[in-house]
Design an enzyme around this catalytic site. Structure first.
Site, short mmCIF file in Angstrom:
data_model
loop_
_atom_site.label_atom_id
_atom_site.label_comp_id
_atom_site.label_asym_id
_atom_site.label_seq_id
_atom_site.Cartn_x
_atom_site.Cartn_y
_atom_site.Cartn_z
N SER A 241 0.53 -1.76 0.20
CA SER A 241 0.21 0.24 0.02
C SER A 241 0.92 1.22 0.05
O SER A 241 0.67 2.14 -0.72
CB SER A 241 -0.93 0.12 1.16
OG SER A 241 -0.57 -0.65 2.29
N HIS A 271 -1.89 -9.01 1.22
CA HIS A 271 -1.38 -7.57 2.31
C HIS A 271 -2.44 -7.11 3.68
O HIS A 271 -3.22 -8.35 4.03
CB HIS A 271 -1.48 -6.63 1.22
CG HIS A 271 -0.97 -5.46 2.03
ND1 HIS A 271 -0.12 -5.22 3.59
CD2 HIS A 271 -1.02 -4.23 1.73
CE1 HIS A 271 -0.51 -4.15 2.89
NE2 HIS A 271 -0.33 -3.02 1.65
N HIS A 318 5.41 -12.71 7.56
CA HIS A 318 6.13 -10.95 6.62
C HIS A 318 6.84 -10.60 6.22
O HIS A 318 7.80 -12.37 5.96
CB HIS A 318 5.78 -10.69 8.31
CG HIS A 318 5.87 -8.72 8.14
ND1 HIS A 318 6.27 -8.24 7.39
CD2 HIS A 318 4.73 -7.57 7.81
CE1 HIS A 318 5.75 -6.79 7.48
NE2 HIS A 318 5.22 -7.09 7.55
N ARG A 327 2.50 -5.28 16.75
CA ARG A 327 1.06 -4.25 16.64
C ARG A 327 0.02 -5.69 17.01
O ARG A 327 -0.79 -5.46 17.14
CB ARG A 327 0.83 -3.66 14.97
CG ARG A 327 1.81 -2.49 14.99
CD ARG A 327 2.44 -3.08 12.58
NE ARG A 327 2.22 -3.59 12.13
CZ ARG A 327 2.16 -4.19 11.03
NH1 ARG A 327 1.97 -3.09 10.25
NH2 ARG A 327 2.62 -5.13 10.49
N ASP A 375 -2.13 -8.76 11.44
CA ASP A 375 -3.73 -8.85 10.89
C ASP A 375 -4.12 -10.25 12.53
O ASP A 375 -5.07 -10.71 11.66
CB ASP A 375 -3.46 -9.33 9.61
CG ASP A 375 -3.55 -8.10 8.42
OD1 ASP A 375 -4.07 -7.11 9.17
OD2 ASP A 375 -2.53 -8.01 7.47
#
Ligand code: HAX
Length: 437
Positions: A241, A271, A318, A327, A375
């Site tokens: 992105s 993604h 990743h 995160r 995610d």
């Protein structure tokens, strides 16, 4: 008091000579060679992008303007009555590299409010789309539709382009867009899933507070929104992105063209869509067990079944990270400290996946990083607070990701970064280079 734009102008003026000196005096210094594996394999690890807004260390995870996630949350001014900072203050920090005072933060809050009105034609465009369009398609279309209002494009058309000052038009476009994204996202949500009923913004609330209100979700969803937008904002420049936004902007396309393109990349299952996939996978699995939390053995088998059917375990792995994504940890901490959420069956299952999946992926032997990414955790929190329409989750990601992408392309313009144009080679050239006859 200096406004954000004035502080930014000063920072840009200070920074420019560094970039000019590097290009003029040190342009031939090598940052490393490119291997055939990198040319075929998605340019992994090739150092050819520059940003000072965030940096991703494979072992430590993300730092925003030099600060880890806990340091960022601790440093920024907090919304009264909340443990979480203003998203607007975070925008100030990503843009300038400085932690804003409360006064500077509130100035951004007011500025965004003034710019937050979503044009009626955007609503018309959204309403004209088939209601079963994916919400990311709607979101990206809404951003693209607003291109007609681009200040950069207008001034360019009128022959007012100036390389030294054009960042100001990008800044104005970026700020206008940033201020409208959360209301547009909430509009799409309520139109698609809540019987087309809508809730007006409250002029007394910050961006996170208003988003929760316009979604129709009670506190502490305002904190969830603040946390979520900040955590998803930026992950240096090479992810799809951010890189897409940067690439499109490098052609002097404006913020609307650029970020709409970035959103289209975010919508891919490898993604941003992974957050939707995680919850789908987890819930399907629980449904098969009649809603029960499985045993570790059952979970291990389900993970192997997924891998053996040729699919990826969503939320794990990743391209850069080689440890648990901070995160992920930050959202996990939120769950652990929130009464109700910490004992929620879906959270228990996600925690169990965290215990079991890394071992399975290691044994499987393919993924370079067997640990969870951002995610793997985010959908559970949304589900718990009643946002159960999981094809909407990537839109939430897209609101947050804009903070980083738009700050980056403002700086791209300010530093005069060139149009992107890497060189391609043919397969025969690779074979030649490798000495294959
Ligand atoms: N499950 C199964 N296999 C995996 C895997 C996973 N979670 N992660 C990587 N692999 C596989 C790859 O598919 C690849 O297989 P092939 O050699 O057969 O092509 C191999 O392991 C090596 O891949 P890698 O070098 O470790 O990982 P990449 O840099 O190529 O890809 C991805 C990184 C994030 C795309 C990958 O780990 C993946 O597909 N993960 C699952 C999807 C996901 O969670 N995406 C979100 C990532 C975070 C993000 O960007 N959020 O927006």
């Amino acid at each position: 008091m200096s406004t954000l734009k004035e502080v930014l102008r000063k920072k840009i003026d200070e920074h420019r000579p560094r970039t000019v000196k590097l290009i003029k005096e040190c342009g031939d210094v090598s940052l490393g060679e490119v291997t055939i594996a990198q040319a075929i394999g998605g340019a992994r690890g090739v150092k050819c992008l520059v940003t000072d807004i965030s940096y991703l260390d494979p072992m430590e995870g993300i730092r925003f303007r030099g600060k880890t996630i806990p340091e960022t949350f601790a440093a920024l001014p907090k919304v009264p009555g909340s443990d979480y900072p203003y998203v607007e203050g975070f925008w100030y920090m990503l843009m300038t590299g400085d932690v804003p005072t409360m006064e500077q933060t509130l100035e951004v809050v007011e500025d965004w409010k003034k710019r937050s009105q979503v044009p009626e034609y955007v609503i018309d465009v959204l309403r004209a789309m088939p209601r079963d369009s994916h919400p990311m398609t709607m979101f990206s279309t809404a951003v693209l539709a607003m291109q007609r209002d681009s200040i950069f494009a207008k001034n360019y058309r009128e022959g007012k382009f100036n390389k030294m000052t054009c960042w100001e038009d990008m800044y104005e476009d970026a700020t206008n867009l940033m201020a409208k994204l959360a209301p547009i996202a909430a509009y799409i949500y309520r139109m698609k899933y809540k019987g087309d009923t809508h809730i007006d913004a409250d002029p007394n609330l910050d961006m996170g507070g208003n988003f929760a209100r316009m979604m129709g979700v009670d506190a502490p969803y305002d904190d969830v929104a603040r946390m979520y937008f900040i955590l998803h904002s930026d992950h240096e420049s090479g992810n799809v992105s951010a890189h897409t936004t940067h690439l499109v902007a490098s052609a002097l396309s404006d913020a609307y063209y650029s970020y709409s393109a970035g959103l289209n990349g975010l919508a891919g299952p490898l993604h941003g869509l992974a957050n939707q996939e995680v919850l789908g996978w987890t819930q399907d699995f629980m449904a098969k067990l009649g809603g029960e939390v499985p045993t570790k053995e059952q979970l291990e088998k389900a993970l192997w079944d997924t891998l053996n059917s040729g699919q990826v375990i969503p939320g794990y792995g990743h391209a850069v990270l080689r440890k648990t994504d901070p995160r992920y940890s930050s959202q996990r901490e939120f769950c652990l400290k929130t009464e109700g959420l910490k004992d929620y069956p879906l959270f228990k299952l996600v925690s169990m996946i965290y215990e079991v999946a890394p071992g399975v992926l290691q044994e499987h032997g393919k993924a370079k990083n067997p640990w969870p990414n951002v995610d793997a955790q985010s959908g559970v929190i949304q589900w718990y607070y009643g946002v159960t329409e999981y094809d909407f989750y990537t839109v939430l990601f897209g609101v947050g990701r804009a903070i980083g992408c738009l700050a980056n392309i403002t700086w791209d313009r300010a530093l005069g970064y060139a149009i992107e144009r890497p060189k391609s080679v043919t397969t025969a050239m690779l074979e030649d280079a490798a000495g294959i006859k």
